[in-house]
Design a protein around this motif. Structure first.
Motif: not given
Length: 335
Positions: A286-315
């Motif tokens: 959804k973020l990569d679609s360009g129309d998510s309207k999500l603010f690029e917060s530091s939390a979003i940046k961390e979600f991107r990093e988790l995806y890049a690393k394939g890491h699950f930090p816990g619920l």
């Protein structure tokens, strides 16, 4: 910082805790990741004058003490509920009062929150008020039935008093008794259900209260973030994993909506890491679609990093990121 020259929806009618303007009040139950969220957002919330409400639910107050120090160290303010309804202090909040009296006498950064539920008598409400007069008490109305008598008791002190109204329990007529005081409206905008149920609702409206609170003669507004008002000691097995993220939609009058990114697998309680990866993939797409309207917060940046690393930090950590994103989104909107 807030620009007072902005349009009226970004101005705030009443003063909160003295000279500073205070309008958004996120309501936290004091679990581990809620307290961590507050600490990590302490500087940002102080900068934009957000005032968290904290209901302590764990017997140990170590994490709470660290959180209050972080708030004060950042120059922020908070409301600390001294008579919690949920958790380990439900029967006796004396240790919370002791913490305030030992560390925060003369420090107006921390207000003593008095929770007024359906089982709170007028006598109890007055006793809490008298016991915490040195801590800028704030009344949190959530089912109380002696509102007229309380307003009459406050008398000449009513105008200087502070009140937070849980919308589901305090209608317009209820709130009218406290006209002239500093008033905040608290709304539960999060529809709570089993995670798998959100798969049928990719997004939905969260709230427009950030736009309309001043029209209701409120000094501010609040919500229960991405957790909702319902409380449980711990989560059950994760049949489905969901990532809940809010966004403000400029194409729909700046109303706030919430996305639900839900794992595809939802029929067994196993493999939470794999389910998180599925939900995270939907978020990233959804973020990569360009129309998510999500603010690029530091939390979003961390979600991107988790995806890049394939890491699950816990619920719990995932929930922390969602709460952090919510605060950052509103801070960006009001900045």
């Amino acid at each position: 910082m807030i620009d007072s020259s902005q349009p009226s929806k970004r101005r705030f009618a009443r003063l909160w805790f003295g000279a500073d303007l205070r309008m958004y009040h996120p309501y936290f139950r004091g679990k581990q990741f809620e307290l961590i969220t507050i600490r990590e957002c302490a500087e940002l919330m102080a900068e934009v004058s957000f005032v968290p409400i904290i209901e302590p639910v764990k017997e140990s107050l170590g994490g709470l003490e660290k959180t209050l120090k972080a708030i004060c160290g950042a120059g922020g303010k908070a409301i600390l509920i001294v008579n919690p309804y949920h958790g380990d202090h439900q029967e006796d909040g004396a240790s919370i009062t002791e913490l305030l009296q030992s560390d925060y006498i003369g420090n107006d950064a921390i207000s003593a929150g008095i929770l007024l539920r359906s089982d709170t008598s007028l006598t109890d409400a007055i006793a809490y008020y008298e016991a915490h007069k040195d801590h800028n008490p704030t009344f949190i109305h959530a089912g109380f039935t002696a509102q007229k008598a309380l307003a009459e008791f406050l008398g000449d002190d009513l105008e200087a008093s502070h009140h937070v109204f849980a919308e589901d329990y305090a209608n317009t007529l209820y709130r009218k008794h406290f006209d002239g005081s500093t008033r905040v409206l608290l709304r539960d905008g999060f529809e709570r259900m089993k995670n798998a149920g959100y798969a049928k609702i990719p997004f939905e409206e969260f709230s427009e209260l950030h736009l309309t609170f001043s029209d209701m003669n409120m000094a501010g507004f609040g919500d229960f973030l991405m957790v909702g008002d319902s409380y449980s000691e711990g989560g059950g097995p994760a049949y489905a994993v969901a990532i809940h993220l809010t966004y403000i939609d400029p194409d729909n009058d700046d109303v706030m909506y919430v996305y639900h990114f839900v794992s595809t697998t939802n029929d067994t309680p196993t493999d939470p890491a794999g389910k998180f990866a599925q939900a995270l993939k939907k978020l990233i797409d959804k973020l990569d679609s360009g129309d998510s309207k999500l603010f690029e917060s530091s939390a979003i940046k961390e979600f991107r990093e988790l995806y890049a690393k394939g890491h699950f930090p816990g619920l719990g950590y995932v929930k922390k990121l969602s709460m952090k994103h919510h605060i950052e989104t509103l801070a960006d909107y009001f900045s």
